[in-house]
Design an enzyme around this catalytic site. Structure first.
Site, PDB file in Angstrom:
ATOM      1  N   GLU A  36     -33.066 -29.754  10.652  1.00 35.36           N
ATOM      2  CA  GLU A  36     -32.175 -28.862   9.902  1.00 35.36           C
ATOM      3  C   GLU A  36     -30.779 -29.496   9.803  1.00 35.36           C
ATOM      4  O   GLU A  36     -30.038 -29.236   8.867  1.00 35.36           O
ATOM      5  CB  GLU A  36     -32.096 -27.477  10.575  1.00 35.36           C
ATOM      6  CG  GLU A  36     -31.563 -26.388   9.657  1.00 35.36           C
ATOM      7  CD  GLU A  36     -31.778 -24.968  10.178  1.00 35.36           C
ATOM      8  OE1 GLU A  36     -32.718 -24.287   9.735  1.00 35.36           O
ATOM      9  OE2 GLU A  36     -30.999 -24.538  11.042  1.00 35.36           O
ATOM     10  N   GLU A  48     -36.733 -11.845   8.939  1.00 30.58           N
ATOM     11  CA  GLU A  48     -37.762 -11.818   9.974  1.00 30.58           C
ATOM     12  C   GLU A  48     -37.303 -10.996  11.174  1.00 30.58           C
ATOM     13  O   GLU A  48     -38.039 -10.154  11.707  1.00 30.58           O
ATOM     14  CB  GLU A  48     -38.079 -13.256  10.449  1.00 30.58           C
ATOM     15  CG  GLU A  48     -38.779 -14.134   9.426  1.00 30.58           C
ATOM     16  CD  GLU A  48     -37.819 -14.886   8.504  1.00 30.58           C
ATOM     17  OE1 GLU A  48     -36.630 -14.490   8.400  1.00 30.58           O
ATOM     18  OE2 GLU A  48     -38.261 -15.871   7.888  1.00 30.58           O
ATOM     19  N   GLY A  96     -26.234 -21.996  14.403  1.00 33.43           N
ATOM     20  CA  GLY A  96     -27.437 -21.364  14.957  1.00 33.43           C
ATOM     21  C   GLY A  96     -28.231 -22.300  15.861  1.00 33.43           C
ATOM     22  O   GLY A  96     -28.619 -21.954  16.974  1.00 33.43           O
ATOM     23  N   ARG A  97     -28.465 -23.518  15.386  1.00 39.41           N
ATOM     24  CA  ARG A  97     -29.305 -24.450  16.172  1.00 39.41           C
ATOM     25  C   ARG A  97     -28.546 -25.095  17.327  1.00 39.41           C
ATOM     26  O   ARG A  97     -29.114 -25.889  18.068  1.00 39.41           O
ATOM     27  CB  ARG A  97     -29.920 -25.499  15.251  1.00 39.41           C
ATOM     28  CG  ARG A  97     -28.913 -26.275  14.413  1.00 39.41           C
ATOM     29  CD  ARG A  97     -29.608 -27.086  13.326  1.00 39.41           C
ATOM     30  NE  ARG A  97     -28.679 -27.722  12.404  1.00 39.41           N
ATOM     31  CZ  ARG A  97     -28.156 -27.132  11.335  1.00 39.41           C
ATOM     32  NH1 ARG A  97     -28.452 -25.883  11.058  1.00 39.41           N
ATOM     33  NH2 ARG A  97     -27.329 -27.790  10.543  1.00 39.41           N
ATOM     34  N   HIS A 124     -55.069 -37.709  24.409  1.00 42.54           N
ATOM     35  CA  HIS A 124     -56.461 -37.435  24.051  1.00 42.54           C
ATOM     36  C   HIS A 124     -56.561 -36.850  22.652  1.00 42.54           C
ATOM     37  O   HIS A 124     -57.575 -36.241  22.301  1.00 42.54           O
ATOM     38  CB  HIS A 124     -57.090 -36.502  25.088  1.00 42.54           C
ATOM     39  CG  HIS A 124     -57.146 -37.152  26.440  1.00 42.54           C
ATOM     40  ND1 HIS A 124     -58.212 -37.912  26.866  1.00 42.54           N
ATOM     41  CD2 HIS A 124     -56.216 -37.229  27.427  1.00 42.54           C
ATOM     42  CE1 HIS A 124     -57.961 -38.385  28.068  1.00 42.54           C
ATOM     43  NE2 HIS A 124     -56.745 -37.992  28.437  1.00 42.54           N
ATOM     44  N   LYS A 149     -35.570 -18.360   0.705  1.00 47.20           N
ATOM     45  CA  LYS A 149     -35.198 -16.988   1.099  1.00 47.20           C
ATOM     46  C   LYS A 149     -34.962 -16.136  -0.150  1.00 47.20           C
ATOM     47  O   LYS A 149     -35.411 -14.997  -0.233  1.00 47.20           O
ATOM     48  CB  LYS A 149     -33.909 -16.995   1.927  1.00 47.20           C
ATOM     49  CG  LYS A 149     -34.049 -17.532   3.332  1.00 47.20           C
ATOM     50  CD  LYS A 149     -32.716 -17.374   4.070  1.00 47.20           C
ATOM     51  CE  LYS A 149     -32.710 -18.104   5.393  1.00 47.20           C
ATOM     52  NZ  LYS A 149     -31.397 -18.126   6.033  1.00 47.20           N
ATOM     53  N   LYS A 175     -27.421 -14.382  14.651  1.00 48.50           N
ATOM     54  CA  LYS A 175     -26.015 -14.680  14.377  1.00 48.50           C
ATOM     55  C   LYS A 175     -25.509 -13.782  13.240  1.00 48.50           C
ATOM     56  O   LYS A 175     -24.484 -13.145  13.351  1.00 48.50           O
ATOM     57  CB  LYS A 175     -25.883 -16.160  14.004  1.00 48.50           C
ATOM     58  CG  LYS A 175     -24.479 -16.596  13.725  1.00 48.50           C
ATOM     59  CD  LYS A 175     -24.409 -18.094  13.495  1.00 48.50           C
ATOM     60  CE  LYS A 175     -23.038 -18.487  12.980  1.00 48.50           C
ATOM     61  NZ  LYS A 175     -22.915 -19.918  12.711  1.00 48.50           N
TER      62      LYS A 175
HETATM   63  O1  F6P Z   1     -33.353 -20.908   8.968  1.00 50.31           O
HETATM   64  C1  F6P Z   1     -32.018 -20.800   8.695  1.00 50.31           C
HETATM   65  C2  F6P Z   1     -31.231 -20.169   9.790  1.00 50.31           C
HETATM   66  O2  F6P Z   1     -30.014 -19.806   9.244  1.00 50.31           O
HETATM   67  C3  F6P Z   1     -31.031 -21.060  11.009  1.00 50.31           C
HETATM   68  O3  F6P Z   1     -30.057 -22.002  10.842  1.00 50.31           O
HETATM   69  C4  F6P Z   1     -30.734 -20.038  12.049  1.00 50.31           C
HETATM   70  O4  F6P Z   1     -30.836 -20.586  13.319  1.00 50.31           O
HETATM   71  C5  F6P Z   1     -31.786 -19.012  11.732  1.00 50.31           C
HETATM   72  O5  F6P Z   1     -31.836 -18.997  10.320  1.00 50.31           O
HETATM   73  C6  F6P Z   1     -31.545 -17.631  12.274  1.00 50.31           C
HETATM   74  O6  F6P Z   1     -30.361 -17.066  11.797  1.00 50.31           O
HETATM   75  P1  F6P Z   1     -29.725 -15.799  12.482  1.00 50.31           P
HETATM   76  O7  F6P Z   1     -29.375 -16.141  13.881  1.00 50.31           O
HETATM   77  O8  F6P Z   1     -28.526 -15.468  11.648  1.00 50.31           O
HETATM   78  O9  F6P Z   1     -30.733 -14.680  12.441  1.00 50.31           O
END
Ligand code: F6P
Length: 562
Positions: free
Chosen positions: A368, A228, A282-283, A399, A525, A222
């Site tokens: 979240e 990452e 995002g979620r 199990h 972060k 987003k």
């Molecule tokens: O972990 C925090 C967060 O902002 C989530 O809410 C989001 O889904 C994720 O990081 C990834 O963010 P982006 O889509 O901006 O890379």
């Protein structure tokens, strides 16, 4: 804690929510909880012959039996009154109408617009966003068709054989979960892989056996700034360029983002960028362009069916009376255990191998969203908020950890999710159908055992040696919801996801919290950003952390340099 029960919406952060623990409705539930103490499910079923029929609800084929919960019709009436007191109906309308209910980020919350049928109107700042949604969907569908049919090729003209989605959190969990859930609907000639972890092992595992000429990367973010994702995307680009050269990049990289500037800066042609909007959290974004890799895997028609399932649940949530409203019922029952029984975790146990990632997806959705300690106005909450959500598919869990579910000292309310028909016809003759009966026999057996247990008298009557009797007693009264759907299809999956989205909203509303921000992820972060140069530099850095963190960094540097 405030001493009054305000409910004005005038402040820029959405006004003071109802202090729910100070309402008469909360007090009534407290008293009712005390009255009900010690009344178990055997007694409740015996007292009420039609209980299973009364305490069940359904919508569009999705059936919820909530009778195996420690509730009576009176409990449900009081819980519904609590939801009304919290102004749930008004908040639902505010969300659907595009009001800026994500007050700390001053944003509308309109994942429901992502599945609104063409022709509907949803206004954000006076503009109807539905045409934009459908324009992006049309672009996604055209792209998916081109990749699936081989019209879109890699730089050397080869067909795309693997789509690698690079994203994390909401830009990974939804499509990854759904690609697994809907594997039987996927084009098996194109593989879909998901890379999320900044641990380089993830991208290495996802790429080391691939031919770059047949690989397409979908960079999903987003913000397009997430550490990452950008690290993995850079590694992927270097891997591709090493083999095919830099001119190949536009043929092998597309982006899904709200941030065109950063996408272009990364070197992806913005013509190959699939847009979404800041009013999609995002979620809550898997049914936006974030679902692109999924759309390629299952094809436009199935993706559209998934959206129909979401939309059907949206309509149900918006229109069904609270006492027959599936997301509301799940939300209220969950809140009953969290706040009145003090239970801290909630298990989601799908009896479908294909739903192996469903609980992982729900963890972000629920934790979240509702892992908050202050209310919308910034005051400390006065009730316990979101539970720990966890689970894996049955029957494997039986199990592993079900021992604790049946006989442990912790009571864990659980949702059991099962399907009448198996997802595909046969594996080796009638195997799949037969095995589906075995699976579902376990599904029904577990909720029965959890609810009704086995008394000492029943154990003894089986001739069990007296000293073993206590070990073989099951107390029962371990509450469960049963969700039974006809079959795991794109439509059903859409219904299920929207069911949980709206459950989370129901609970967040009653707790008076903002379920749509996530400030709690920020501190880690920022600190990681500070530590990165401290790990990498040649000179010993002047560390300004606490004693423990300083010593650990020194130890790491010493070992890493060896
Ligand atoms: O972990 C925090 C967060 O902002 C989530 O809410 C989001 O889904 C994720 O990081 C990834 O963010 P982006 O889509 O901006 O890379």
């Amino acid at each position: 804690m405030s001493s009054s029960v305000p409910n004005s919406e005038s402040s820029p952060l959405g006004g003071e929510p109802v202090v729910i623990t100070q309402t008469a409705e909360w007090a009534a539930l407290r008293a009712h909880h005390a009255e009900l103490a010690g009344t178990g499910l055997r007694a409740l079923f015996a007292a009420e012959p039609g209980r299973a029929e009364k305490l069940s609800a359904q919508t569009d084929g999705l059936f919820l039996d909530y009778s195996k919960n420690l509730v009576t019709a009176e409990t449900m009436r009081l819980l519904v009154a609590l939801a009304e007191r919290a102004g749930l109906a008004g908040r639902v309308e505010a969300m659907f109408a595009g009001e800026k209910i994500n007050t700390t980020e001053r944003r509308a919350v309109l994942h429901t617009a992502l599945r609104a049928p063409e022709g509907e109107t949803v206004l954000v700042d006076g503009e109807n966003v539905v045409p934009q949604v459908h324009a992006v969907l049309a672009k996604m569908y055209a792209f998916a068709d081109r990749v699936r049919s081989g019209v879109w090729t890699g730089a050397t003209g080869k067909h795309i054989r693997t789509v690698v989605n690079i994203g994390i959190g909401g830009s990974d969990l939804g499509p990854a979960m759904a690609a697994e859930a809907l594997r039987t609907f996927a084009d098996r000639s194109i593989q879909t892989r998901f890379v999320s972890n900044v641990d380089g092992s993830d991208i290495w595992e996802a790429t080391h056996d691939l031919d770059p000429a047949e690989t397409l990367f979908v960079i999903s973010s987003k913000t397009f700034t997430t550490l990452e994702t950008i690290a993995n995307a850079k590694t992927a680009r270097a891997w591709l360029v090493a083999e095919l050269g830099v001119d190949a990049v536009p043929h092998h990289f597309v982006a899904v983002s709200t941030n065109a500037e950063k996408v272009a800066e990364f070197g992806i042609d913005t013509a190959n960028m699939f847009e979404f909007w800041d009013w999609v959290g995002g979620r809550y974004s898997m049914d936006s362009a974030i679902g692109l890799s999924l759309a390629v895997a299952i094809g436009p028609e199935n993706f559209a069916e998934l959206l129909s399932g979401f939309h059907a649940m949206d309509v149900h949530f918006r229109t069904a009376p609270l006492d027959r409203n599936l997301p509301v019922l799940l939300g209220l029952i969950g809140l009953w255990y969290r706040d009145f029984f003090g239970l801290q975790t909630h298990a989601v146990l799908p009896y479908s191998h294909y739903l192996s990632r469903f609980a992982a997806y729900l963890q972000q959705l629920d934790m979240e969203s509702n892992g908050k300690s202050v209310d919308r106005a910034g005051h400390p909450v006065t009730a316990a908020t979101g539970p720990v959500v966890w689970g894996t598919p049955g029957t494997n869990g039986q199990h592993a950890y079900y021992q604790l579910l049946h006989q442990g000292t912790t009571v864990i309310p659980a949702d059991f999710i099962g399907f009448v028909a198996p997802p595909h016809a046969q594996v080796g003759g009638s195997g799949a159908a037969d095995q589906h009966l075995l699976l579902m026999a376990n599904f029904f057996a577990q909720t029965e055992a959890l609810a009704f247990g086995k008394t000492a008298a029943e154990v003894a009557a089986e001739g069990v040696a007296p000293e073993l009797v206590p070990h073989k007693v099951f107390t029962g009264d371990r509450p469960t919801n049963t969700l039974l759907a006809p079959k795991l299809t794109p439509f059903t999956l859409g219904q299920l996801i929207a069911l949980y989205e709206h459950k989370v909203f129901t609970q967040g509303t009653i707790w008076g919290i903002n379920s749509f921000d996530q400030w709690g992820v920020e501190l880690g972060k920022v600190l990681a950003g500070r530590i990165i140069p401290e790990l990498a530099g040649e000179e010993e850095p002047a560390l300004a952390h606490d004693g423990s963190t300083n010593a650990l960094i020194h130890r790491f540097r010493a070992g890493f340099a060896e």
